[in-house]
Scaffold this active site. Structure first.
Site, PDB file in Angstrom:
ATOM      1  N   ASP A 167     -56.681  -1.049  13.169  1.00 48.82           N
ATOM      2  CA  ASP A 167     -57.021  -0.019  12.182  1.00 48.82           C
ATOM      3  C   ASP A 167     -55.930   0.115  11.121  1.00 48.82           C
ATOM      4  O   ASP A 167     -54.752  -0.112  11.401  1.00 48.82           O
ATOM      5  CB  ASP A 167     -57.232   1.320  12.913  1.00 48.82           C
ATOM      6  N   GLY A 168     -56.348   0.505   9.922  1.00 50.30           N
ATOM      7  CA  GLY A 168     -55.382   0.802   8.855  1.00 50.30           C
ATOM      8  C   GLY A 168     -55.429  -0.152   7.671  1.00 50.30           C
ATOM      9  O   GLY A 168     -54.600  -0.050   6.759  1.00 50.30           O
ATOM     10  N   ASN A 169     -56.415  -1.050   7.646  1.00 49.76           N
ATOM     11  CA  ASN A 169     -56.509  -2.002   6.530  1.00 49.76           C
ATOM     12  C   ASN A 169     -56.731  -1.293   5.194  1.00 49.76           C
ATOM     13  O   ASN A 169     -56.133  -1.663   4.175  1.00 49.76           O
ATOM     14  CB  ASN A 169     -57.692  -2.968   6.738  1.00 49.76           C
ATOM     15  N   GLY A 170     -57.631  -0.295   5.200  1.00 49.29           N
ATOM     16  CA  GLY A 170     -57.965   0.407   3.957  1.00 49.29           C
ATOM     17  C   GLY A 170     -56.757   1.144   3.403  1.00 49.29           C
ATOM     18  O   GLY A 170     -56.479   1.098   2.197  1.00 49.29           O
ATOM     19  N   TRP A 204     -53.627   0.438   3.987  1.00 51.87           N
ATOM     20  CA  TRP A 204     -52.650  -0.557   3.540  1.00 51.87           C
ATOM     21  C   TRP A 204     -52.959  -0.953   2.091  1.00 51.87           C
ATOM     22  O   TRP A 204     -52.064  -1.039   1.252  1.00 51.87           O
ATOM     23  CB  TRP A 204     -52.714  -1.785   4.454  1.00 51.87           C
ATOM     24  N   HIS A 238     -58.538  -5.773   4.226  1.00 53.27           N
ATOM     25  CA  HIS A 238     -59.221  -6.506   5.301  1.00 53.27           C
ATOM     26  C   HIS A 238     -58.783  -7.978   5.306  1.00 53.27           C
ATOM     27  O   HIS A 238     -58.631  -8.585   6.364  1.00 53.27           O
ATOM     28  CB  HIS A 238     -60.736  -6.400   5.155  1.00 53.27           C
ATOM     29  N   ARG A 263     -70.301   2.460   6.279  1.00 54.46           N
ATOM     30  CA  ARG A 263     -69.372   2.353   5.138  1.00 54.46           C
ATOM     31  C   ARG A 263     -70.154   1.950   3.867  1.00 54.46           C
ATOM     32  O   ARG A 263     -71.300   1.504   3.965  1.00 54.46           O
ATOM     33  CB  ARG A 263     -68.294   1.322   5.443  1.00 54.46           C
ATOM     34  N   LEU A 301     -55.549 -19.274  25.479  1.00 53.19           N
ATOM     35  CA  LEU A 301     -55.870 -17.857  25.262  1.00 53.19           C
ATOM     36  C   LEU A 301     -57.379 -17.648  25.080  1.00 53.19           C
ATOM     37  O   LEU A 301     -58.031 -18.402  24.362  1.00 53.19           O
ATOM     38  CB  LEU A 301     -55.136 -17.400  23.990  1.00 53.19           C
ATOM     39  N   ARG A 315     -53.651   0.747  19.537  1.00 57.91           N
ATOM     40  CA  ARG A 315     -54.364   1.108  18.304  1.00 57.91           C
ATOM     41  C   ARG A 315     -53.337   1.259  17.201  1.00 57.91           C
ATOM     42  O   ARG A 315     -52.403   2.065  17.321  1.00 57.91           O
ATOM     43  CB  ARG A 315     -55.154   2.404  18.444  1.00 57.91           C
ATOM     44  N   ARG A 326     -57.416   7.960  18.824  1.00 56.30           N
ATOM     45  CA  ARG A 326     -58.763   7.960  19.403  1.00 56.30           C
ATOM     46  C   ARG A 326     -59.214   6.539  19.716  1.00 56.30           C
ATOM     47  O   ARG A 326     -58.619   5.565  19.268  1.00 56.30           O
ATOM     48  CB  ARG A 326     -59.759   8.680  18.479  1.00 56.30           C
TER      49      ARG A 326
HETATM   50  C1  IPE Z   1     -62.283   1.532  14.496  1.00 62.97           C
HETATM   51  O1  IPE Z   1     -61.731   1.891  13.269  1.00 62.97           O
HETATM   52  C2  IPE Z   1     -63.097   0.289  14.346  1.00 62.97           C
HETATM   53  C3  IPE Z   1     -62.345  -0.925  14.034  1.00 62.97           C
HETATM   54  C4  IPE Z   1     -61.058  -1.060  13.946  1.00 62.97           C
HETATM   55  C5  IPE Z   1     -63.160  -2.084  13.840  1.00 62.97           C
HETATM   56  P1  IPE Z   1     -62.447   2.971  12.320  1.00 62.97           P
HETATM   57  O2  IPE Z   1     -61.565   3.114  11.143  1.00 62.97           O
HETATM   58  O3  IPE Z   1     -63.850   2.600  12.066  1.00 62.97           O
HETATM   59  O4  IPE Z   1     -62.412   4.283  13.235  1.00 62.97           O
HETATM   60  P2  IPE Z   1     -62.572   5.807  12.817  1.00 62.97           P
HETATM   61  O5  IPE Z   1     -63.744   5.882  11.879  1.00 62.97           O
HETATM   62  O6  IPE Z   1     -61.303   6.212  12.119  1.00 62.97           O
HETATM   63  O7  IPE Z   1     -62.738   6.531  14.104  1.00 62.97           O
HETATM   64  C1  IPE Z   2     -59.934  -1.226  10.187  1.00 57.49           C
HETATM   65  O1  IPE Z   2     -59.329  -0.729   9.040  1.00 57.49           O
HETATM   66  C2  IPE Z   2     -60.924  -2.317   9.882  1.00 57.49           C
HETATM   67  C3  IPE Z   2     -62.330  -1.922  10.068  1.00 57.49           C
HETATM   68  C4  IPE Z   2     -62.745  -0.804  10.573  1.00 57.49           C
HETATM   69  C5  IPE Z   2     -63.322  -2.888   9.656  1.00 57.49           C
HETATM   70  P1  IPE Z   2     -59.981   0.422   8.205  1.00 57.49           P
HETATM   71  O2  IPE Z   2     -60.861  -0.184   7.166  1.00 57.49           O
HETATM   72  O3  IPE Z   2     -60.633   1.424   9.078  1.00 57.49           O
HETATM   73  O4  IPE Z   2     -58.701   1.052   7.519  1.00 57.49           O
HETATM   74  P2  IPE Z   2     -58.388   2.588   7.277  1.00 57.49           P
HETATM   75  O5  IPE Z   2     -58.507   3.289   8.592  1.00 57.49           O
HETATM   76  O6  IPE Z   2     -59.423   3.075   6.303  1.00 57.49           O
HETATM   77  O7  IPE Z   2     -57.016   2.599   6.712  1.00 57.49           O
HETATM   78 MG    MG Z   3     -59.972   3.104  10.005  1.00 62.18          MG
END
Ligand code: IPE
Ligand code: IPE
Ligand code: MG
Length: 254
Positions: A18-21, A23, A35, A69, A129, A179, A185
């Protein structure tokens, strides 16, 4: 399925990437750039797991809920998966990685379903792996599809039968669940299989997760005492008798 630990390294590591967006947002870039950087982080993480002799890596790449999304982000993620399957498989093949896509494929395009199946079958005999990429995956979907399978087979709906029908029945349960991105969560990840996973949450955003971050998570894991319902005294007694650490499976069998 659970496996007794043979040493203090986690055998199976699972990651909510999580956290790509965020970043990307920090750099005034579109979310899809985050992503893309996430794919690079995954490549690095696979290599780090290979170097450390970790047996199984399971990553959450797209959840059942991520369809909600914006359409351009969803299509960007689909395109990224399609491209990664083509570009990454030769290197995974060379490294002896056995690739599995875990999730409901019926909602994916026919071309995508074919590409995933081809990538899996080309790596099926690899014994390095095991890499499980959870895509259009949800823990609730997994439990429901397993229950349907068991019901159709006419078997009794036991824990064991459900366990064998789950999408990750080919690997033991995760020992360590990480995570990234700071949220505390599970977001519908391995609801059944994470029953006894050690949880590690880090603020690091997924594109920044590197070998050191993995080592830090492993070091935290190694400090934990896994008791699987037993008392600390029982754990110490078993260790002094030179027995392996208990697992939830061995305790279920006792
Ligand atoms: C969880 O991340 C799903 C993945 C990493 C693929 P989300 O960004 O979708 O989770 P929420 O919406 O913050 O719970
Ligand atoms: C996780 O990163 C990747 C996917 C859920 C596909 P997010 O896209 O949820 O990144 P944030 O949480 O918005 O930073
Ligand atoms: Mg996220």
């Amino acid at each position: 399925m659970a496996l007794p630990m043979h040493n203090n390294m986690p055998h199976h590591v699972a990651i909510v990437m999580d956290g790509n967006g965020r970043w990307a947002a920090k750099r005034f870039l579109p979310r899809i750039a985050g992503h893309k950087q996430g794919v690079a982080a995954l490549r690095r993480c696979v290599k780090a797991c290979l170097d450390r002799g970790i047996g199984v890596l399971t990553v959450f790449a797209f959840s059942s809920e991520n369809w909600s999304r914006p359409p351009d982000e969803v299509s960007g993620l689909m395109e990224l998966l399609a491209r990664a399957v083509v570009s990454e498989v030769p290197e995974l093949q060379d490294a002896g990685v056995q690739l599995h896509f875990v999730g409901d494929r019926l909602r994916l395009s026919g071309n995508m379903q074919d590409a995933l199946a081809a990538a899996e079958s080309s790596t099926v005999s690899n014994s390095g792996l095991v890499l499980n990429v959870c895509f259009n995956y949800g823990g609730r979907w997994d439990i429901a599809q397993a229950a349907q399978k068991v019901a159709h087979s006419g078997q009794a709906m036991t824990e064991h039968a459900l366990d064998r029908a789950l999408a990750l029945a080919h690997v033991p349960d995760p020992d360590l669940l990480i995570r990234t991105g700071g949220e505390l969560r599970i977001s519908n990840f391995l609801l059944w299989q994470a029953a006894y996973a050690e949880l590690h949450f880090t603020d690091k955003l997924w594109p920044e997760f590197d070998e050191l971050s993995l080592d830090e998570a492993i070091a935290v894991f190694q400090q934990r005492e896994r008791r699987f319902g037993q008392t600390p005294d029982q754990i110490i007694a078993a260790q002094t008798r030179g027995l392996t650490l208990p697992s939830d499976e061995s305790i279920k069998a006792a």
